[in-house]
Design an enzyme around this catalytic site. Structure first.
Site, PDB file in Angstrom:
ATOM      1  N   ASP A  31       0.853  -1.195   0.000  1.00 36.66           N
ATOM      2  CA  ASP A  31       0.000   0.000   0.000  1.00 36.66           C
ATOM      3  C   ASP A  31       0.891   1.248   0.000  1.00 36.66           C
ATOM      4  O   ASP A  31       1.851   1.336   0.756  1.00 36.66           O
ATOM      5  CB  ASP A  31      -0.925   0.002   1.222  1.00 36.66           C
ATOM      6  CG  ASP A  31      -2.041   1.026   1.094  1.00 36.66           C
ATOM      7  OD1 ASP A  31      -3.210   0.612   0.994  1.00 36.66           O
ATOM      8  OD2 ASP A  31      -1.735   2.238   1.093  1.00 36.66           O
ATOM      9  N   ILE A  32       0.555   2.219  -0.826  1.00 34.22           N
ATOM     10  CA  ILE A  32       1.380   3.419  -0.994  1.00 34.22           C
ATOM     11  C   ILE A  32       1.363   4.280   0.267  1.00 34.22           C
ATOM     12  O   ILE A  32       2.267   5.091   0.480  1.00 34.22           O
ATOM     13  CB  ILE A  32       0.888   4.221  -2.225  1.00 34.22           C
ATOM     14  CG1 ILE A  32       1.998   5.102  -2.779  1.00 34.22           C
ATOM     15  CG2 ILE A  32      -0.333   5.044  -1.902  1.00 34.22           C
ATOM     16  CD1 ILE A  32       1.665   5.678  -4.143  1.00 34.22           C
ATOM     17  N   ASN A  88     -13.111  -2.901   1.881  1.00 31.57           N
ATOM     18  CA  ASN A  88     -14.082  -1.820   2.023  1.00 31.57           C
ATOM     19  C   ASN A  88     -14.957  -1.768   0.772  1.00 31.57           C
ATOM     20  O   ASN A  88     -14.454  -1.889  -0.339  1.00 31.57           O
ATOM     21  CB  ASN A  88     -13.367  -0.479   2.208  1.00 31.57           C
ATOM     22  CG  ASN A  88     -12.557  -0.437   3.493  1.00 31.57           C
ATOM     23  OD1 ASN A  88     -13.000  -0.908   4.533  1.00 31.57           O
ATOM     24  ND2 ASN A  88     -11.350   0.105   3.421  1.00 31.57           N
ATOM     25  N   VAL A  97     -10.624   3.249  -3.834  1.00 31.59           N
ATOM     26  CA  VAL A  97     -10.214   2.731  -5.137  1.00 31.59           C
ATOM     27  C   VAL A  97     -11.202   1.640  -5.538  1.00 31.59           C
ATOM     28  O   VAL A  97     -11.388   0.658  -4.815  1.00 31.59           O
ATOM     29  CB  VAL A  97      -8.783   2.171  -5.101  1.00 31.59           C
ATOM     30  CG1 VAL A  97      -8.416   1.570  -6.459  1.00 31.59           C
ATOM     31  CG2 VAL A  97      -7.784   3.267  -4.720  1.00 31.59           C
ATOM     32  N   HIS A 101     -10.145  -4.899  -3.601  1.00 25.15           N
ATOM     33  CA  HIS A 101      -8.849  -5.163  -2.959  1.00 25.15           C
ATOM     34  C   HIS A 101      -9.069  -5.510  -1.505  1.00 25.15           C
ATOM     35  O   HIS A 101     -10.010  -5.017  -0.874  1.00 25.15           O
ATOM     36  CB  HIS A 101      -7.913  -3.952  -3.086  1.00 25.15           C
ATOM     37  CG  HIS A 101      -8.503  -2.665  -2.579  1.00 25.15           C
ATOM     38  ND1 HIS A 101      -9.384  -1.910  -3.319  1.00 25.15           N
ATOM     39  CD2 HIS A 101      -8.355  -2.012  -1.398  1.00 25.15           C
ATOM     40  CE1 HIS A 101      -9.750  -0.842  -2.626  1.00 25.15           C
ATOM     41  NE2 HIS A 101      -9.139  -0.888  -1.435  1.00 25.15           N
TER      42      HIS A 101
HETATM   43  P1  5GP Z   1      -9.734   1.725   0.137  1.00 21.29           P
HETATM   44  O1  5GP Z   1      -9.965   2.984   0.963  1.00 21.29           O
HETATM   45  O2  5GP Z   1     -10.327   1.850  -1.241  1.00 21.29           O
HETATM   46  O3  5GP Z   1     -10.166   0.467   0.845  1.00 21.29           O
HETATM   47  O4  5GP Z   1      -8.182   1.570   0.019  1.00 21.29           O
HETATM   48  C1  5GP Z   1      -7.439   2.085  -1.047  1.00 21.29           C
HETATM   49  C2  5GP Z   1      -5.973   1.906  -0.692  1.00 21.29           C
HETATM   50  O5  5GP Z   1      -5.208   2.038  -1.863  1.00 21.29           O
HETATM   51  C3  5GP Z   1      -5.457   2.956   0.302  1.00 21.29           C
HETATM   52  O6  5GP Z   1      -4.939   2.312   1.453  1.00 21.29           O
HETATM   53  C4  5GP Z   1      -4.381   3.705  -0.500  1.00 21.29           C
HETATM   54  O7  5GP Z   1      -3.273   4.063   0.298  1.00 21.29           O
HETATM   55  C5  5GP Z   1      -4.019   2.705  -1.570  1.00 21.29           C
HETATM   56  N1  5GP Z   1      -3.567   3.306  -2.828  1.00 21.29           N
HETATM   57  C6  5GP Z   1      -4.199   4.322  -3.505  1.00 21.29           C
HETATM   58  N2  5GP Z   1      -3.522   4.598  -4.634  1.00 21.29           N
HETATM   59  C7  5GP Z   1      -2.450   3.755  -4.661  1.00 21.29           C
HETATM   60  C8  5GP Z   1      -1.380   3.566  -5.592  1.00 21.29           C
HETATM   61  O8  5GP Z   1      -1.271   4.240  -6.623  1.00 21.29           O
HETATM   62  N3  5GP Z   1      -0.479   2.589  -5.313  1.00 21.29           N
HETATM   63  C9  5GP Z   1      -0.573   1.826  -4.179  1.00 21.29           C
HETATM   64  N4  5GP Z   1       0.397   0.902  -3.988  1.00 21.29           N
HETATM   65  N5  5GP Z   1      -1.567   1.974  -3.288  1.00 21.29           N
HETATM   66  C10 5GP Z   1      -2.490   2.921  -3.524  1.00 21.29           C
END
Ligand code: 5GP
Ligand code: ZN
Length: 116
Positions: A31-32, A88, A97, A101
């Protein structure tokens, strides 16, 4: 491949990531914006907006995601202390996103399931 999807691009290797694992069904990458010492995202290679779009036809993919989570927990050294696997969905789920995931989290006590 969804042209507008960052995770599709990561799966394809068009956007760089720190990759932990990839096979014909799933990809795991760092995760970034890690929220724990271990914060790995495990995604289906195929695009689905969220888990709600996946069902019986995707049982093999979902099974593989869970299996890989367990394997990565072991290889990252968090299996014995414990870890969490979270996905989520939608607005109330806090999804940012829209490519399914699972967050593999661990390496510190993760606290309550939900913010109070
Ligand atoms: P969500 O809130 O959708 O469950 O989680 C999305 C996750 O994707 C977040 O923890 C965010 O840090 C991660 N994320 C968003 N953009 C990128 C990216 O470009 N690369 C990586 N490795 N993680 C990302
Ligand atoms: Zn996608």
């Amino acid at each position: 491949m969804n042209e507008n999807c960052i995770f599709c691009k990561i799966v394809a290797g068009d956007v760089p990531s720190q990759q932990f694992y990839q096979d014909e069904l799933v990809t795991a990458f760092q995760d970034i914006s890690a929220q724990a010492p271990v914060h790995v995202l495990i995604v289906p290679n195929q695009h689905f907006n969220d888990l709600g779009e996946m069902g019986d036809a995707q049982a093999k993919i979902l099974g593989r995601i869970v299996q890989v989570a367990g394997q990565l927990a072991a290889s990252e050294g968090i299996a014995s202390e414990g870890w969490r696997l979270v996905t989520n969905i939608g607005k109330h789920g806090g999804q940012e996103v829209f490519h399914t995931h699972f967050h593999l989290l661990g390496g510190r006590p993760l606290g309550p399931l939900l913010a109070r």
